[in-house]
Motif scaffolding. Structure first.
Motif, PDB file in Angstrom:
ATOM      1  N   ASP A  87      -1.349 -10.695 -30.296  1.00  0.00           N
ATOM      2  CA  ASP A  87      -0.915 -11.218 -31.579  1.00  0.00           C
ATOM      3  C   ASP A  87      -1.968 -10.844 -32.612  1.00  0.00           C
ATOM      4  O   ASP A  87      -3.163 -10.832 -32.312  1.00  0.00           O
ATOM      5  CB  ASP A  87      -0.774 -12.748 -31.508  1.00  0.00           C
ATOM      6  CG  ASP A  87      -0.180 -13.350 -32.758  1.00  0.00           C
ATOM      7  OD1 ASP A  87       0.791 -12.770 -33.298  1.00  0.00           O
ATOM      8  OD2 ASP A  87      -0.660 -14.405 -33.202  1.00  0.00           O
ATOM      9  N   PHE A  88      -1.518 -10.521 -33.818  1.00  0.00           N
ATOM     10  CA  PHE A  88      -2.423 -10.192 -34.915  1.00  0.00           C
ATOM     11  C   PHE A  88      -2.501 -11.346 -35.895  1.00  0.00           C
ATOM     12  O   PHE A  88      -1.530 -12.087 -36.068  1.00  0.00           O
ATOM     13  CB  PHE A  88      -1.899  -8.976 -35.702  1.00  0.00           C
ATOM     14  CG  PHE A  88      -2.153  -7.662 -35.042  1.00  0.00           C
ATOM     15  CD1 PHE A  88      -3.333  -6.975 -35.270  1.00  0.00           C
ATOM     16  CD2 PHE A  88      -1.207  -7.096 -34.210  1.00  0.00           C
ATOM     17  CE1 PHE A  88      -3.569  -5.750 -34.678  1.00  0.00           C
ATOM     18  CE2 PHE A  88      -1.428  -5.880 -33.612  1.00  0.00           C
ATOM     19  CZ  PHE A  88      -2.620  -5.199 -33.843  1.00  0.00           C
ATOM     20  N   SER A  89      -3.625 -11.448 -36.581  1.00  0.00           N
ATOM     21  CA  SER A  89      -3.706 -12.353 -37.718  1.00  0.00           C
ATOM     22  C   SER A  89      -2.869 -11.743 -38.845  1.00  0.00           C
ATOM     23  O   SER A  89      -2.644 -10.532 -38.865  1.00  0.00           O
ATOM     24  CB  SER A  89      -5.162 -12.535 -38.149  1.00  0.00           C
ATOM     25  OG  SER A  89      -5.730 -11.308 -38.547  1.00  0.00           O
ATOM     26  N   PRO A  90      -2.387 -12.545 -39.788  1.00  0.00           N
ATOM     27  CA  PRO A  90      -1.487 -12.030 -40.824  1.00  0.00           C
ATOM     28  C   PRO A  90      -2.050 -10.868 -41.645  1.00  0.00           C
ATOM     29  O   PRO A  90      -1.313  -9.967 -42.022  1.00  0.00           O
ATOM     30  CB  PRO A  90      -1.239 -13.247 -41.716  1.00  0.00           C
ATOM     31  CG  PRO A  90      -1.435 -14.420 -40.822  1.00  0.00           C
ATOM     32  CD  PRO A  90      -2.529 -14.008 -39.875  1.00  0.00           C
ATOM     33  N   CYS A  91      -3.347 -10.872 -41.904  1.00  0.00           N
ATOM     34  CA  CYS A  91      -3.959  -9.801 -42.704  1.00  0.00           C
ATOM     35  C   CYS A  91      -4.505  -8.662 -41.830  1.00  0.00           C
ATOM     36  O   CYS A  91      -5.177  -7.762 -42.339  1.00  0.00           O
ATOM     37  CB  CYS A  91      -5.075 -10.367 -43.577  1.00  0.00           C
ATOM     38  SG  CYS A  91      -4.478 -11.543 -44.807  1.00  0.00           S
ATOM     39  N   GLU A  92      -4.237  -8.734 -40.533  1.00  0.00           N
ATOM     40  CA  GLU A  92      -4.642  -7.713 -39.569  1.00  0.00           C
ATOM     41  C   GLU A  92      -6.156  -7.582 -39.424  1.00  0.00           C
ATOM     42  O   GLU A  92      -6.669  -6.552 -39.024  1.00  0.00           O
ATOM     43  CB  GLU A  92      -4.021  -6.351 -39.902  1.00  0.00           C
ATOM     44  CG  GLU A  92      -2.519  -6.369 -39.925  1.00  0.00           C
ATOM     45  CD  GLU A  92      -1.886  -5.049 -40.302  1.00  0.00           C
ATOM     46  OE1 GLU A  92      -2.598  -4.106 -40.691  1.00  0.00           O
ATOM     47  OE2 GLU A  92      -0.648  -4.954 -40.208  1.00  0.00           O
ATOM     48  N   ASN A  93      -6.884  -8.660 -39.712  1.00  0.00           N
ATOM     49  CA  ASN A  93      -8.334  -8.650 -39.533  1.00  0.00           C
ATOM     50  C   ASN A  93      -8.742  -8.941 -38.098  1.00  0.00           C
ATOM     51  O   ASN A  93      -9.838  -8.562 -37.674  1.00  0.00           O
ATOM     52  CB  ASN A  93      -9.001  -9.670 -40.452  1.00  0.00           C
ATOM     53  CG  ASN A  93      -8.871  -9.283 -41.904  1.00  0.00           C
ATOM     54  OD1 ASN A  93      -9.014  -8.128 -42.262  1.00  0.00           O
ATOM     55  ND2 ASN A  93      -8.575 -10.254 -42.746  1.00  0.00           N
TER      56      ASN A  93
END
Length: 162
Positions: A87-93
């Protein structure tokens, strides 16, 4: 991110079948697709887009590879043997990966969640425990993924277990 600036505003999508993975432009106005990239044996399991569509991940026995750019260059590799979910964080950090190990005894399965920072490709946190520690109360179906929810707006500053 020049590969995201399509002059016609088309979306890309991926198809997996057998050992093949194909990436296409979706041209809704023309009711057709245009192949962008094709690769055999690109993944051992599945592929997943990042939330903003700027990255594509491939899942392998050893972990996860991250691809992008106009020629689908491998940008990063993350070590997490047996990874099953990501899973990615929303800002792709950040990216979270998860694996489970079934117990050979009556003990519950073990869960390992790793949190990676995407720019440097470094491991920033690990969470380990019995699968019962990662399930919601009253849920008998097993692991609830994603285990953590992101919050804090731009910058992906916070995540919490629900």
């Amino acid at each position: 991110q020049s590969w995201m600036r399509d002059a016609r505003g088309r979306d890309q999508y991926g198809i997996r079948y057998g050992d093949e993975t194909e990436i296409y432009w979706n041209d809704a106005a023309q009711s057709r697709s245009e192949e962008v990239y094709r690769r055999s044996f690109w993944t051992e399991s599945y592929v997943q887009w990042s939330p903003r569509g700027s990255l594509l991940t491939t899942v392998h026995r050893q972990g996860v590879a991250v691809w992008g750019g106009p020629n689908w260059t491998r940008l990063l590799r993350f070590n997490h043997p047996g990874v099953q979910l990501l899973d990615f964080s929303p800002c792709e950090n950040f990216m979270m990966t998860c694996s489970t190990i079934e117990s050979q005894t009556r003990e519950p399965a073990k869960v390992l969640v790793k949190v990676f920072e995407m720019r440097a490709g470094t491991l920033v946190r690990e969470f380990k425990g019995a699968i019962t520690e990662f399930t919601m109360e009253g849920d008998r179906a097993g692991l609830n993924w994603p285990v953590f929810k992101w919050g804090g707006g731009e910058g992906d500053k916070y995540f919490a277990r629900m």
